[in-house]
Write a protein that holds these residues in place. Sequence first.
Motif, PDB file in Angstrom:
ATOM      1  N   PRO A  82       0.841  -1.204   0.000  1.00  0.00           N
ATOM      2  CA  PRO A  82       0.000   0.000   0.000  1.00  0.00           C
ATOM      3  C   PRO A  82       0.871   1.247   0.000  1.00  0.00           C
ATOM      4  CG  PRO A  82      -0.113  -1.098   2.146  1.00  0.00           C
ATOM      5  CD  PRO A  82       0.718  -1.962   1.259  1.00  0.00           C
ATOM      6  N   VAL A  83       0.334   2.299  -0.682  1.00  0.00           N
ATOM      7  CA  VAL A  83       1.024   3.596  -0.732  1.00  0.00           C
ATOM      8  C   VAL A  83       0.427   4.482   0.364  1.00  0.00           C
ATOM      9  CG1 VAL A  83       1.488   5.658  -2.118  1.00  0.00           C
ATOM     10  CG2 VAL A  83       1.480   3.390  -3.197  1.00  0.00           C
ATOM     11  N   LEU A  84       1.249   4.877   1.304  1.00  0.00           N
ATOM     12  CA  LEU A  84       0.784   5.708   2.424  1.00  0.00           C
ATOM     13  C   LEU A  84       1.407   7.093   2.307  1.00  0.00           C
ATOM     14  CD1 LEU A  84       1.364   3.132   5.337  1.00  0.00           C
ATOM     15  CD2 LEU A  84      -0.590   3.306   3.769  1.00  0.00           C
ATOM     16  N   TYR A  85       0.543   8.114   2.381  1.00  0.00           N
ATOM     17  CA  TYR A  85       1.024   9.498   2.327  1.00  0.00           C
ATOM     18  C   TYR A  85       1.008  10.073   3.731  1.00  0.00           C
ATOM     19  CZ  TYR A  85       0.939  14.560   1.345  1.00  0.00           C
ATOM     20  OH  TYR A  85       1.189  15.919   1.338  1.00  0.00           O
ATOM     21  N   LEU A  86       2.130  10.581   4.201  1.00  0.00           N
ATOM     22  CA  LEU A  86       2.220  11.148   5.545  1.00  0.00           C
ATOM     23  C   LEU A  86       1.823  12.619   5.501  1.00  0.00           C
ATOM     24  CD1 LEU A  86       3.204   8.940   7.426  1.00  0.00           C
ATOM     25  CD2 LEU A  86       4.499   8.775   5.284  1.00  0.00           C
ATOM     26  N   GLU A 105       3.563  -7.376   3.731  1.00  0.00           N
ATOM     27  CA  GLU A 105       4.842  -7.693   3.084  1.00  0.00           C
ATOM     28  C   GLU A 105       5.699  -6.437   2.883  1.00  0.00           C
ATOM     29  OE1 GLU A 105       4.873 -11.314   3.329  1.00  0.00           O
ATOM     30  OE2 GLU A 105       6.117 -10.845   1.588  1.00  0.00           O
ATOM     31  N   GLY A 106       5.025  -5.344   2.524  1.00  0.00           N
ATOM     32  CA  GLY A 106       5.794  -4.131   2.227  1.00  0.00           C
ATOM     33  C   GLY A 106       4.926  -2.891   2.333  1.00  0.00           C
ATOM     34  N   LEU A 107       5.606  -1.750   2.448  1.00  0.00           N
ATOM     35  CA  LEU A 107       4.907  -0.462   2.512  1.00  0.00           C
ATOM     36  C   LEU A 107       5.637   0.521   1.611  1.00  0.00           C
ATOM     37  CD1 LEU A 107       4.264  -0.032   6.369  1.00  0.00           C
ATOM     38  CD2 LEU A 107       2.550  -0.516   4.600  1.00  0.00           C
ATOM     39  N   ILE A 108       4.854   1.389   0.954  1.00  0.00           N
ATOM     40  CA  ILE A 108       5.436   2.490   0.179  1.00  0.00           C
ATOM     41  C   ILE A 108       5.028   3.777   0.887  1.00  0.00           C
ATOM     42  CG2 ILE A 108       5.412   3.721  -2.037  1.00  0.00           C
ATOM     43  CD1 ILE A 108       4.699   0.949  -3.341  1.00  0.00           C
ATOM     44  N   LEU A 109       6.014   4.557   1.306  1.00  0.00           N
ATOM     45  CA  LEU A 109       5.737   5.766   2.090  1.00  0.00           C
ATOM     46  C   LEU A 109       6.082   6.994   1.254  1.00  0.00           C
ATOM     47  CD1 LEU A 109       7.297   4.577   5.483  1.00  0.00           C
ATOM     48  CD2 LEU A 109       4.967   4.272   4.631  1.00  0.00           C
ATOM     49  N   ALA A 127      -3.771   5.378   1.501  1.00  0.00           N
ATOM     50  CA  ALA A 127      -4.220   5.920   2.798  1.00  0.00           C
ATOM     51  C   ALA A 127      -3.295   7.056   3.228  1.00  0.00           C
ATOM     52  CB  ALA A 127      -4.214   4.822   3.860  1.00  0.00           C
ATOM     53  N   GLU A 128      -3.873   8.021   3.934  1.00  0.00           N
ATOM     54  CA  GLU A 128      -3.114   9.142   4.484  1.00  0.00           C
ATOM     55  C   GLU A 128      -2.982   8.929   5.989  1.00  0.00           C
ATOM     56  OE1 GLU A 128      -5.082  12.594   2.383  1.00  0.00           O
ATOM     57  OE2 GLU A 128      -3.477  13.663   3.444  1.00  0.00           O
ATOM     58  N   TRP A 129      -1.771   9.110   6.522  1.00  0.00           N
ATOM     59  CA  TRP A 129      -1.547   8.896   7.959  1.00  0.00           C
ATOM     60  C   TRP A 129      -0.816  10.093   8.559  1.00  0.00           C
ATOM     61  CZ3 TRP A 129      -3.448   5.040  10.982  1.00  0.00           C
ATOM     62  CH2 TRP A 129      -4.014   3.943  10.314  1.00  0.00           C
ATOM     63  N   SER A 130      -1.134  10.404   9.811  1.00  0.00           N
ATOM     64  CA  SER A 130      -0.505  11.498  10.532  1.00  0.00           C
ATOM     65  C   SER A 130       0.106  10.964  11.823  1.00  0.00           C
ATOM     66  CB  SER A 130      -1.550  12.572  10.897  1.00  0.00           C
ATOM     67  OG  SER A 130      -1.010  13.491  11.834  1.00  0.00           O
TER      68      SER A 130
END
Length: 245
Positions: A82-86, A105-109, A127-130
């Motif tokens: 998954p692509v996560l935007y901080l 398995e993996g994360l794209i940040l 998903a967006e995370w703070s």
Amino acid sequence: MRFDIITIFPELIHGYLREGVLGRGQAKGLIQVHTWNPRDFSDNAYRRVDDRPFGGGPGMLMMAPPLLAAIAAARAANPGAPVLYLSPQGQRLQQSAVQDFAGVEGLILLAGRYEGIDERVLAEVDAEWSIGDYVLAGGELPALVLMEAVARQLPGLLGHADSAAEDSFADAGLLDCPHYTRPEVVGGKKVPEVLLSGDHARIRRWRLQQSLGRTAERRPDVLAQRVLSAQEQQLLEDYRRQDGE
Ligand SMILES: NC(=O)c1ccc(N[C@@H]2CC[C@@H](O)C2)nc1
């Protein structure tokens, strides 16, 4: 577990990864970390990745094309991640989410800079995370915070097997108990004698009581999330009674 981080400051990531548990995790092959620099995907001679905001306003924004190309490259290298935007607009990162991430398995940040990124990039963000309600100059520190919190959960990463399992928040959301080590007397203050007793059942009970008491005092909102056993309720009452004395 593979982490791919999209950032125009790859050295901020690799520099931090040289030390500590993450450095050792990489050396042990428990985690792989790759960075992708949007500048390498910019189609102009100056490797430009930012431009002025439509509609005016202060500062610059990150353009979509270089970010979308970097995301595509990361997806190809880390399929299914998954692509996560901080960003401050994201959902709040809590230990429960950290534990969920530790199972993938993996994360794209995606770490942004300037005043932010073109909104059309979010079409490629899962998903967006703070990490908290405050604004930073870049998403690199939040990306490192998320990556370290997740990596700590991976078996074999921490020195002592139990460490992550004994995390305060890992124990269904209690604050940590007090910790002591040598010397036994510091500034006239001694170590609580229970910790020197060798009575491990008593020590375990004392530590749980301290965690319960501190959580009740400092984070009643966190305690409210937890159903207390009869024993825990008794420990907390005794703690409050002792405190009251
Ligand atoms: N609280 C947070 O997790 C957080 C995340 C990112 C951030 N700043 C970046 C810079 C530009 C935009 O991409 C967002 N600040 C705070």
